[in-house]
Design a protein around this motif. Structure first.
Motif, PDB file in Angstrom:
ATOM      1  N   GLY A  22      43.223 -19.326   7.914  1.00 46.06           N
ATOM      2  CA  GLY A  22      44.406 -19.719   7.141  1.00 46.06           C
ATOM      3  C   GLY A  22      45.335 -18.548   6.885  1.00 46.06           C
ATOM      4  N   LYS A  23      44.752 -17.335   6.765  1.00 42.46           N
ATOM      5  CA  LYS A  23      45.579 -16.131   6.572  1.00 42.46           C
ATOM      6  C   LYS A  23      46.503 -15.905   7.758  1.00 42.46           C
ATOM      7  CE  LYS A  23      42.777 -13.155   3.604  1.00 42.46           C
ATOM      8  NZ  LYS A  23      42.006 -11.898   3.582  1.00 42.46           N
ATOM      9  N   LEU A  24      46.081 -16.384   8.921  1.00 44.13           N
ATOM     10  CA  LEU A  24      46.896 -16.241  10.140  1.00 44.13           C
ATOM     11  C   LEU A  24      47.825 -17.442  10.326  1.00 44.13           C
ATOM     12  CD1 LEU A  24      44.065 -14.997  12.561  1.00 44.13           C
ATOM     13  CD2 LEU A  24      45.770 -13.600  11.391  1.00 44.13           C
ATOM     14  N   GLY A  25      47.803 -18.361   9.366  1.00 45.96           N
ATOM     15  CA  GLY A  25      48.646 -19.557   9.486  1.00 45.96           C
ATOM     16  C   GLY A  25      48.033 -20.614  10.384  1.00 45.96           C
ATOM     17  N   LEU A  26      46.709 -20.538  10.580  1.00 41.64           N
ATOM     18  CA  LEU A  26      46.018 -21.473  11.475  1.00 41.64           C
ATOM     19  C   LEU A  26      45.185 -22.452  10.651  1.00 41.64           C
ATOM     20  CD1 LEU A  26      44.872 -18.841  14.137  1.00 41.64           C
ATOM     21  CD2 LEU A  26      46.840 -20.360  14.268  1.00 41.64           C
ATOM     22  N   PHE A  27      45.582 -23.729  10.664  1.00 43.29           N
ATOM     23  CA  PHE A  27      44.885 -24.755   9.886  1.00 43.29           C
ATOM     24  C   PHE A  27      44.451 -25.944  10.745  1.00 43.29           C
ATOM     25  CE2 PHE A  27      47.916 -22.545   7.175  1.00 43.29           C
ATOM     26  CZ  PHE A  27      47.085 -22.097   6.147  1.00 43.29           C
ATOM     27  N   GLN A  28      45.286 -26.258  11.758  1.00 40.36           N
ATOM     28  CA  GLN A  28      45.008 -27.412  12.626  1.00 40.36           C
ATOM     29  C   GLN A  28      45.030 -26.971  14.087  1.00 40.36           C
ATOM     30  OE1 GLN A  28      48.324 -29.942  11.624  1.00 40.36           O
ATOM     31  NE2 GLN A  28      47.294 -30.815   9.843  1.00 40.36           N
ATOM     32  N   ALA A  29      44.479 -27.842  14.941  1.00 45.54           N
ATOM     33  CA  ALA A  29      44.430 -27.525  16.378  1.00 45.54           C
ATOM     34  C   ALA A  29      45.824 -27.203  16.916  1.00 45.54           C
ATOM     35  CB  ALA A  29      43.834 -28.706  17.145  1.00 45.54           C
ATOM     36  N   GLY A  30      46.837 -27.955  16.466  1.00 44.75           N
ATOM     37  CA  GLY A  30      48.205 -27.743  16.952  1.00 44.75           C
ATOM     38  C   GLY A  30      48.749 -26.359  16.628  1.00 44.75           C
ATOM     39  N   ASP A  31      48.265 -25.752  15.521  1.00 42.91           N
ATOM     40  CA  ASP A  31      48.746 -24.407  15.149  1.00 42.91           C
ATOM     41  C   ASP A  31      48.354 -23.366  16.194  1.00 42.91           C
ATOM     42  OD1 ASP A  31      49.727 -25.474  12.779  1.00 42.91           O
ATOM     43  OD2 ASP A  31      47.882 -25.035  11.665  1.00 42.91           O
ATOM     44  N   LEU A  32      47.196 -23.593  16.831  1.00 41.94           N
ATOM     45  CA  LEU A  32      46.730 -22.633  17.843  1.00 41.94           C
ATOM     46  C   LEU A  32      47.665 -22.586  19.046  1.00 41.94           C
ATOM     47  CD1 LEU A  32      42.949 -23.572  17.684  1.00 41.94           C
ATOM     48  CD2 LEU A  32      43.863 -21.319  17.091  1.00 41.94           C
ATOM     49  N   LEU A  33      48.311 -23.714  19.345  1.00 39.19           N
ATOM     50  CA  LEU A  33      49.175 -23.774  20.533  1.00 39.19           C
ATOM     51  C   LEU A  33      50.337 -22.804  20.433  1.00 39.19           C
ATOM     52  CD1 LEU A  33      49.392 -27.625  21.235  1.00 39.19           C
ATOM     53  CD2 LEU A  33      47.746 -25.980  22.106  1.00 39.19           C
ATOM     54  N   THR A  34      50.875 -22.635  19.217  1.00 38.31           N
ATOM     55  CA  THR A  34      52.042 -21.752  19.070  1.00 38.31           C
ATOM     56  C   THR A  34      51.679 -20.438  18.374  1.00 38.31           C
ATOM     57  OG1 THR A  34      52.632 -22.949  17.052  1.00 38.31           O
ATOM     58  CG2 THR A  34      53.756 -23.606  19.082  1.00 38.31           C
ATOM     59  N   TYR A  35      50.382 -20.111  18.346  1.00 38.09           N
ATOM     60  CA  TYR A  35      49.964 -18.793  17.870  1.00 38.09           C
ATOM     61  C   TYR A  35      49.885 -17.915  19.112  1.00 38.09           C
ATOM     62  CZ  TYR A  35      47.632 -15.254  15.060  1.00 38.09           C
ATOM     63  OH  TYR A  35      47.341 -14.084  14.387  1.00 38.09           O
ATOM     64  N   TYR A  36      51.026 -17.331  19.470  1.00 35.36           N
ATOM     65  CA  TYR A  36      51.132 -16.672  20.768  1.00 35.36           C
ATOM     66  C   TYR A  36      50.418 -15.321  20.796  1.00 35.36           C
ATOM     67  CZ  TYR A  36      54.832 -20.146  21.350  1.00 35.36           C
ATOM     68  OH  TYR A  36      55.540 -21.310  21.416  1.00 35.36           O
ATOM     69  N   PRO A  37      49.859 -14.953  21.959  1.00 27.95           N
ATOM     70  CA  PRO A  37      49.226 -13.634  22.092  1.00 27.95           C
ATOM     71  C   PRO A  37      50.235 -12.520  21.851  1.00 27.95           C
ATOM     72  CG  PRO A  37      48.657 -15.064  23.952  1.00 27.95           C
ATOM     73  CD  PRO A  37      49.748 -15.751  23.196  1.00 27.95           C
ATOM     74  N   ARG A  38      49.742 -11.385  21.339  1.00 31.86           N
ATOM     75  CA  ARG A  38      50.631 -10.235  21.159  1.00 31.86           C
ATOM     76  C   ARG A  38      50.628  -9.351  22.395  1.00 31.86           C
ATOM     77  NH1 ARG A  38      47.705  -5.745  20.407  1.00 31.86           N
ATOM     78  NH2 ARG A  38      45.584  -5.948  19.616  1.00 31.86           N
ATOM     79  N   ALA A  39      49.582  -9.518  23.255  1.00 38.32           N
ATOM     80  CA  ALA A  39      49.475  -8.716  24.473  1.00 38.32           C
ATOM     81  C   ALA A  39      48.505  -9.426  25.424  1.00 38.32           C
ATOM     82  CB  ALA A  39      48.963  -7.318  24.140  1.00 38.32           C
ATOM     83  N   TYR A  40      48.352  -8.865  26.616  1.00 38.48           N
ATOM     84  CA  TYR A  40      47.458  -9.449  27.623  1.00 38.48           C
ATOM     85  C   TYR A  40      46.700  -8.324  28.323  1.00 38.48           C
ATOM     86  CZ  TYR A  40      50.398 -13.533  26.901  1.00 38.48           C
ATOM     87  OH  TYR A  40      51.073 -14.573  26.318  1.00 38.48           O
ATOM     88  N   GLU A  41      45.412  -8.573  28.615  1.00 41.33           N
ATOM     89  CA  GLU A  41      44.599  -7.608  29.377  1.00 41.33           C
ATOM     90  C   GLU A  41      44.346  -8.183  30.751  1.00 41.33           C
ATOM     91  OE1 GLU A  41      40.851  -6.548  27.653  1.00 41.33           O
ATOM     92  OE2 GLU A  41      41.785  -5.317  26.094  1.00 41.33           O
ATOM     93  N   ASP A  42      44.667  -7.405  31.784  1.00 40.58           N
ATOM     94  CA  ASP A  42      44.430  -7.866  33.148  1.00 40.58           C
ATOM     95  C   ASP A  42      42.992  -7.521  33.531  1.00 40.58           C
ATOM     96  OD1 ASP A  42      44.479  -8.654  35.741  1.00 40.58           O
ATOM     97  OD2 ASP A  42      46.263  -7.516  36.305  1.00 40.58           O
ATOM     98  N   ARG A  43      42.133  -8.558  33.542  1.00 46.51           N
ATOM     99  CA  ARG A  43      40.714  -8.344  33.857  1.00 46.51           C
ATOM    100  C   ARG A  43      40.363  -8.913  35.228  1.00 46.51           C
ATOM    101  NH1 ARG A  43      37.440  -9.521  28.190  1.00 46.51           N
ATOM    102  NH2 ARG A  43      38.456  -7.887  26.947  1.00 46.51           N
ATOM    103  N   ARG A  44      41.361  -8.980  36.117  1.00 49.40           N
ATOM    104  CA  ARG A  44      41.116  -9.600  37.427  1.00 49.40           C
ATOM    105  C   ARG A  44      40.604  -8.609  38.466  1.00 49.40           C
ATOM    106  NH1 ARG A  44      46.926 -11.916  38.522  1.00 49.40           N
ATOM    107  NH2 ARG A  44      47.351  -9.817  37.716  1.00 49.40           N
ATOM    108  N   ARG A  45      40.805  -7.316  38.235  1.00 53.02           N
ATOM    109  CA  ARG A  45      40.463  -6.326  39.268  1.00 53.02           C
ATOM    110  C   ARG A  45      38.949  -6.102  39.309  1.00 53.02           C
ATOM    111  NH1 ARG A  45      43.076  -0.277  39.525  1.00 53.02           N
ATOM    112  NH2 ARG A  45      42.188   0.355  41.529  1.00 53.02           N
ATOM    113  N   VAL A  46      38.359  -6.291  40.479  1.00 52.84           N
ATOM    114  CA  VAL A  46      36.906  -6.096  40.654  1.00 52.84           C
ATOM    115  C   VAL A  46      36.697  -4.921  41.605  1.00 52.84           C
ATOM    116  CG1 VAL A  46      34.740  -7.144  41.416  1.00 52.84           C
ATOM    117  CG2 VAL A  46      36.496  -8.570  40.335  1.00 52.84           C
TER     118      VAL A  46
END
Length: 689
Positions: A22-46
């Motif tokens: 709730g501190k993050l503003g997340l209460f329902q499933a729909g809230d997760l959809l617009t809780y956007y990532p702040r960054a991305y890690e590229d873990r595809r390289r093997v």
């Protein structure tokens, strides 16, 4: 699962975890959809163990070669070590405080480890990598979203919850953009964008998703502002025809700049039009906004009406009261002051004067909104420092106007420079006047960026200037030890730091502190003592950002400067350089972040607030400007905080075009849009209808 499914129905979410989410503003499933990532890690390289680069994190697919061993180093620290191997080499992997891996990592089974491979001598090592079974991959071999977190909520947890929500709920979300608009602007469907913004196949898909979602948000925002503006433009306001510009200019102790004359002309045209003025007066520190605001009040009072100016702090209200009294008294305009700390007798007298109309101009704080404050004929509302007042507070003051059919004129002053294009989008509900030049004769403030190794030299400089009779501010980001999150203990804390400076560094100087948690009268006492020259060094938080003018203060030291936004640093720097003495600003920072250093260097190299804002825009995107806008309109959840100006403009133009064809969004195909705009502007719904 539905969009309104509570997160408490997700596995592992009990009351305690629900509170943290709730501190993050997340209460329902729909809230997760617009809780956007702040960054991305590229873990595809093997890579194989031997081919792994030392300067990047990669995935290695390996077999566990022996049973993990756990060793207890000391209380709170245990190491789990395991040997792994691929076809080319053997590697030792060390984990901190993850002893459960002793039983979960099975000899002979294949796993993927994501981390940095180090070569030490002829041996390979990896420390604290991410690990998962090779046949059940969910956090390796992909682009992994990294979310803003709070204590007790891990990124892995949010990734898991969001994956569930996206799979089940993204297809249920209404696409508010008409298909014709999507095609014209090459935008993907909303469900696809929500999936790709969290779990993109590649960075091209992420870019397309971010573009679609950012366009939609700006588009709906622009629609709402346009509707607000349309309602406003249809209103009626008092015509203020009294008082001449020449009479006002004769009151000023200096000739106005061309920018001030331009703003005054725009303002005069507004108040004579019969329509309500809603104007943003935007200017750099020291550009002369108060004189323009005084002109607005002068026009109202000379027309037989009343004016009110609301300031964010008592200190600033008192400063405005003194300067405006000196300026307007010769023209017969009486200025009154109303703040919480005034005596009951004084407050009663001011309230009576406002109710009867005997007082034509009042300056105050939030006390102006209190019960019992009534005006006989309020025609002009001026608010100082836009980011501290909401639309709601402006409206609350306007409602005290006691006018049945007419709305008072509103002038909003902001000292936060924003590039004009962005200002027109951000403040689409206001007309914008810009003061983009400073009065002649102001000496530029010399600005330096230094590290911890120069701290003693900085202290010597403070001593040198105070020895010459000057005063210094030292600004810190925190009030008391451990006030903020863990890991920020190195922040200079006001109360403790002031004590250390007084005892160990400047025992012979007068050191005091000031922070927002102090009582109003204590803050005022400290600031008044500083203004009177009774304090040499004032250690403070950003509470001094909007403070009294102290012409004798010639040095601003900002500790942990990387913790502040560029425009805030610029505001703080503007607290000095207000007198005849050469002034200085020292930015103290131990940061190694290239981005932070680039921002601080941009501030060091220019004193033009608008150029600084442009630089901030280039370095961080407009997300910060949108996030910092707290004047009652919805904040925007920009994806990655990185929307480019061209897209902003494209979305705004598209909104204008759509409204030309359907001014009230009444067409059937625009019903979803209308619902979205009303939801976005929920606090303003009565003004949209």
């Amino acid at each position: 699962m539905e969009l309104n499914t509570p997160l408490t129905e997700f596995p592992g979410v009990g009351p305690a975890r629900s509170k943290k989410l709730g501190k993050l503003g997340l209460f329902q499933a729909g809230d997760l959809l617009t809780y956007y990532p702040r960054a991305y890690e590229d873990r595809r390289r093997v890579c194989s163990i031997t081919a792994a680069p030392e300067d990047a994190e990669v995935c290695v697919e390996v077999l566990v070669a022996e049973t993990p061993r756990v060793s207890y180093i000391r209380k709170g620290l245990e190491l789990t070590k395991v040997k792994v191997a691929d076809a080319a080499a053997v590697m030792t992997v060390t984990f901190f405080n993850q002893s459960y891996l002793r039983t979960s990592l099975k000899v002979g089974k294949e796993y993927v480890f994501f981390g940095r491979v180090e070569r030490v001598g002829g041996q390979y090592r990896m420390t604290n990598p991410v690990v998962e079974k090779a046949d059940r991959r969910s956090v390796t071999g992909c682009i992994l979203p990294v979310y803003p977190l709070t204590a007790g909520v891990s990124n892995a947890m949010l990734v898991g919850f969001t994956r569930k929500a996206v799979e089940a709920c993204a297809p249920l979300v209404e696409d508010v953009l008409p298909e014709s608009l999507r095609v014209a602007h090459q935008l993907m469907p909303r469900a696809e964008a929500l999936r790709d913004v969290h779990f993109p196949e590649d960075f091209e898909a992420l870019e397309d998703a971010a573009r679609r979602l950012s366009f939609e948000e700006t588009f709906c925002f622009a629609l709402g502002l346009a509707l607000l503006r349309r309602r406003r433009d249809g209103g009626v306001a008092p015509v203020l025809g009294g008082g001449s510009e020449t009479e006002f200019l004769n009151l000023l102790p200096f000739p106005p700049t061309a920018a001030q004359r331009r703003a005054m002309a725009e303002l005069a045209a507004d108040v004579k039009s019969g329509r309500p003025m809603n104007r943003l007066l935007q200017g750099d520190v020291g550009s002369g906004k108060t004189a323009v605001a005084a002109y607005a009040a002068f026009l109202a009072c000379k027309s037989g009406a009343q004016a009110a100016m609301m300031a964010p702090t008592e200190i600033l209200a008192e400063q405005h009261f003194r300067s405006l009294t000196a300026l307007l008294a010769p023209a017969g305009v009486e200025v009154a002051l109303l703040t919480a700390s005034r005596s009951a007798v004084e407050k009663r007298a001011v309230k009576e004067g406002l109710r009867s109309g005997a007082i034509s101009f009042v300056v105050g704080t939030h006390a102006l909104l209190s019960e019992g404050v009534e005006f006989a004929n309020l025609a002009m509302v001026v608010t100082d420092e836009q980011h501290r007042f909401g639309v709601t507070q402006r409206a609350a003051l306007a409602e005290k106007a006691n006018r049945e059919e007419e709305t008072p004129h509103i002038l909003v002053m902001s000292a936060t420079p924003i590039p004009r294009t962005l200002a027109l989008i951000l403040y689409g509900d206001l007309d914008v006047s810009v003061l983009d030049e400073l009065p002649p004769g102001r000496t530029p403030i010399e600005t330096y960026l230094i590290g911890e190794d120069k701290r003693q030299r900085m202290y010597n400089f403070v001593r040198k200037l105070t020895g010459e009779g000057r005063q210094a501010y030292i600004v810190c980001p925190a009030v008391e030890e451990n006030e903020e999150a863990e890991g920020t203990q190195d922040l200079k804390a006001v109360t403790v730091y002031a004590g250390e400076l007084q005892k160990k560094v400047f025992p012979d100087l007068r050191v005091a502190f000031l922070h927002g948690k102090m009582k109003g009268k204590d803050k005022d006492a400290v600031m008044s003592a500083f203004a009177a020259g009774e304090i040499d060094v004032l250690v403070a938080t950003t509470v001094v950002e909007v403070g009294v003018d102290v012409p004798n203060a010639a040095l601003m030291v900002i500790e942990n400067a990387e913790r502040f936004g560029l425009s805030q640093l610029h505001q703080l720097r503007g607290r000095v350089g207000r007198g005849e003495h050469q002034s200085y600003c020292i930015l103290m920072s131990a940061t190694r972040s290239e981005e932070s250093r680039a921002r601080l260097k941009a501030l060091r190299d220019t004193s033009d607030g608008f150029k600084i804002a442009e630089e901030d825009l280039k370095l961080r995107g407009p997300g910060d400007f949108f996030g910092a806008r707290q004047h009652g309109l919805p904040a925007m959840k920009l994806v990655g905080q990185s929307l480019d100006m061209r897209l902003l403009k494209e979305a705004q133009t598209a909104a204008e075009e759509l409204l030309r064809g359907d001014p009230e969004l009444t067409k059937a195909e625009h019903a979803p849009l209308r619902r979205r705009v009303e939801a976005l502007f929920r606090d303003q719904s009565e003004r949209l209808n």
